[in-house]
Write a protein that holds these residues in place. Sequence first.
Motif, short mmCIF file in Angstrom:
data_model
loop_
_atom_site.label_atom_id
_atom_site.label_comp_id
_atom_site.label_asym_id
_atom_site.label_seq_id
_atom_site.Cartn_x
_atom_site.Cartn_y
_atom_site.Cartn_z
N PRO A 160 0.82 -1.22 0.00
CA PRO A 160 0.00 0.00 0.00
C PRO A 160 0.85 1.27 0.00
CG PRO A 160 -0.01 -1.04 2.15
CD PRO A 160 0.67 -2.01 1.24
N TYR A 161 0.31 2.31 -0.57
CA TYR A 161 1.04 3.58 -0.66
C TYR A 161 0.05 4.73 -0.65
CZ TYR A 161 -0.39 3.22 -5.58
OH TYR A 161 -1.13 3.09 -6.73
N THR A 162 0.60 5.92 -0.47
CA THR A 162 -0.15 7.15 -0.61
C THR A 162 0.74 8.15 -1.33
OG1 THR A 162 -1.45 8.82 0.57
CG2 THR A 162 0.61 8.12 1.60
N ILE A 163 0.16 9.23 -1.83
CA ILE A 163 0.94 10.28 -2.49
C ILE A 163 0.70 11.58 -1.74
CG2 ILE A 163 1.32 11.59 -4.61
CD1 ILE A 163 0.44 9.14 -6.18
N GLU A 164 1.79 12.20 -1.32
CA GLU A 164 1.71 13.47 -0.60
C GLU A 164 2.64 14.47 -1.26
OE1 GLU A 164 2.51 12.84 3.52
OE2 GLU A 164 0.84 11.43 3.81
N ASN A 165 2.09 15.58 -1.68
CA ASN A 165 2.88 16.64 -2.34
C ASN A 165 3.70 16.10 -3.50
OD1 ASN A 165 1.99 18.58 -0.40
ND2 ASN A 165 3.52 17.78 1.04
N GLY A 166 3.08 15.19 -4.25
CA GLY A 166 3.74 14.65 -5.43
C GLY A 166 4.77 13.58 -5.15
N LYS A 167 4.91 13.13 -3.91
CA LYS A 167 5.87 12.10 -3.54
C LYS A 167 5.14 10.83 -3.10
CE LYS A 167 9.65 14.57 -4.04
NZ LYS A 167 10.72 14.24 -5.00
N VAL A 168 5.62 9.70 -3.57
CA VAL A 168 5.04 8.42 -3.18
C VAL A 168 5.61 7.99 -1.84
CG1 VAL A 168 4.80 5.98 -3.77
CG2 VAL A 168 4.71 7.71 -5.56
N LEU A 177 7.09 5.50 4.50
CA LEU A 177 8.44 5.82 4.04
C LEU A 177 8.50 5.98 2.52
CD1 LEU A 177 10.44 3.30 6.26
CD2 LEU A 177 10.55 5.79 6.43
N PRO A 178 9.43 6.81 2.05
CA PRO A 178 9.63 6.96 0.61
C PRO A 178 10.48 5.82 0.05
CG PRO A 178 11.17 8.35 1.77
CD PRO A 178 10.29 7.71 2.83
N SER A 205 17.57 8.59 -10.60
CA SER A 205 16.78 9.11 -9.48
C SER A 205 15.30 9.22 -9.82
CB SER A 205 17.32 10.48 -9.06
OG SER A 205 17.20 11.41 -10.13
N ILE A 206 14.83 8.43 -10.77
CA ILE A 206 13.45 8.56 -11.24
C ILE A 206 12.44 8.42 -10.11
CG2 ILE A 206 13.29 6.12 -11.87
CD1 ILE A 206 11.70 9.10 -13.75
N PHE A 207 12.72 7.57 -9.11
CA PHE A 207 11.74 7.35 -8.04
C PHE A 207 11.72 8.48 -7.02
CE2 PHE A 207 12.60 2.84 -9.39
CZ PHE A 207 11.38 2.68 -10.03
N GLU A 208 12.60 9.44 -7.17
CA GLU A 208 12.57 10.62 -6.32
C GLU A 208 11.79 11.77 -6.97
OE1 GLU A 208 16.51 11.76 -5.32
OE2 GLU A 208 16.97 9.91 -4.25
N GLN A 209 11.36 11.55 -8.21
CA GLN A 209 10.71 12.62 -8.95
C GLN A 209 9.22 12.72 -8.61
OE1 GLN A 209 13.00 14.48 -10.43
NE2 GLN A 209 14.39 12.86 -9.70
N ILE A 210 8.58 13.77 -9.11
CA ILE A 210 7.15 13.99 -8.90
C ILE A 210 6.37 12.81 -9.47
CG2 ILE A 210 5.18 15.46 -9.48
CD1 ILE A 210 7.08 16.66 -7.43
N ALA A 211 5.39 12.34 -8.69
CA ALA A 211 4.63 11.16 -9.10
C ALA A 211 3.14 11.43 -8.97
CB ALA A 211 5.03 9.96 -8.25
#
Length: 628
Positions: A160-168, A177-178, A205-211
């Motif tokens: 499970p995940y959530t998105i906050e301010n464009g970050k997963v 955790l990211p 660093s793709i997984f650090e980008q806006i999602a």
Amino acid sequence: MKNKVHFLFLFWMSGILLANAHNRISITDFGLKPNTGEDTRPYLKKALGICRQQPGTTLYFPQGRYDFYPDKSINDEIDIMKRETTIGFSLQNLKDITFDGGGSEFIYHGKMQVAAINSCTNVTLQNFSVDWDRPMISQGEIIEATDTYLDLKVDKKNYPYTIENGKVLFLGEGWKLPIMTMYSTMYDKKSKEITYNTWDSTLGSIFEQIAEETQEGILRFHGKPKIIPPKGTMVSLFHVRYFAQGISIGRSKDILLKNITLYHTLSNGFSGYRSENITMDNASVKVNDAKGRYFSSIADASHFSECKGTIKILNCVHTGQGDDFINVHGTSIKITKVNDKNTIEVASQGKGSGNSITVGDEYWFIDPTLAQRGETRTVKSKTKIYQNDRLIGYTITFDRELPANTKSGDFLECKTWTPRLEIRNCQILKRHRARGILVTTPKEVIIEDNYFRTAGTAILIEGDFNYWFESGANNNVHIRNNVFDNCLTSGNKHGSRAEWGEAVITITPSHIPQDADAEPYHKNIKIYDNTFKVFDAPLIRAVSTRALLFTGNKIIKTFDYKPYTWQQATFLLDGCRDVKINKNVFDSKYTTRDILIEHMRETDVQTDKKDKFIIKPIENLDTHMQWN
């Protein structure tokens, strides 16, 4: 009523002690039944109390599921720098005890260590598996990748995940955790092997980008991935690193780990420190294939530091772990100051610190420019050094005067705590990141009858004074009767130390020879009667080794992968002496016959004339990849 309760308690205890007289008690004797979801730890604590009173006891778990919970829940974003964890079961000061899981499944929750064995003698752990319902690694499938975005399909029920301010942010039991970019290991979907020519953070660093979530279970990361991977590539998403050990063994003796499967741990699966005689027999860190996973532990499958006696690794198959199959080493301790003829200072923090120094231990003194074990001294006393109420180091006094010319910047290596190592009948596969076997110890090493199919180098022998400070020049290594099958699909391509090895077998201490007369660091490494199935050129990369033997081996050329490695010689040697390469059988399709040498004379290498090797000095080429 009070007397009745007291009578019942005595009756219950007498039953347990009677059972114990027959050397076997069950966890059910203490009120715990399998498959209830109750926290096992309170019941286990009582059972271990009986075991402590009665050496020779077997504690048995009827087959089923048993759950382990941390002391308290940790809400929201946990501080990953804090290493406070709850230990599932702690074995302290026990003797002659068998912990038999009876084929049970131990399920852990949240931030926990599986087990700790401390100050114990003759303890066996056997017959159980360990997993987390929600591990601290997630995974996904790459379903689309372009120059502007990457789409990842995630099983939202299991991860499970959530998105906050464009970050997963991924969600777990008490944590949010990211994704850590450092690993992001990629796997072939069908074989579950590490994808050819991929390493750590291959996607950048793709997984650090806006999602954003484009639809349920589909995450789109905006930006340009470093490479465009094939659709269907699986990727593991790490959320913590080196967080909590799996089963740790400290200051113990005669420990057997048998028929154990660790499907997940929050750092190394099995670890040993300052312990004597450890055997792992069919004790493995594995991917839980039944749950569709591609990962297992967060770090090494097994890691042993400053042990002694014999470490035996038998019949083990590790897959999916976030680091090497095994690492066995000592510690290089840097001298920061020489106070007087008997006394030095060492740091208490960072790599190369003196935290492990113990009164009564014997140490070699080593000048790093020569990298040779010198005279030994025994520690007489150790006192702490404080600065502004902060521990910054230790003062170490020895039993007699220091060796002549001892100076700041020299090193200590513990002689007391050095193990012998046997690794037999194991499978070291391409389903985990990095390398296979890492070993540095002066005692005998036997690596025999194993099957290697690794992403990186199969066997790495180092010993360094400048990065990990994992010490131990080898004196007697036997690598025999093994099969090396298409190893090194993620070896060194770009000349970067961060890639996973230069040859099938890599011997690269940090010590760099200065000339053709320098005495080598390692000695007596014998590689014989093995089968090498290779798609590329490099068999051996060796630095600073005396009496290197490569004989009786069979080399078979394969075409399963495209050659790519930085090293394109069969043997790349630096500062080696008494090298013998003879009586080997080379496939006619394996055409490379170069032996490149530096800081050596051609007479340092003996070969069979029939093999038509060409010995070439290296010119104007930097072959050493040092950590920055």
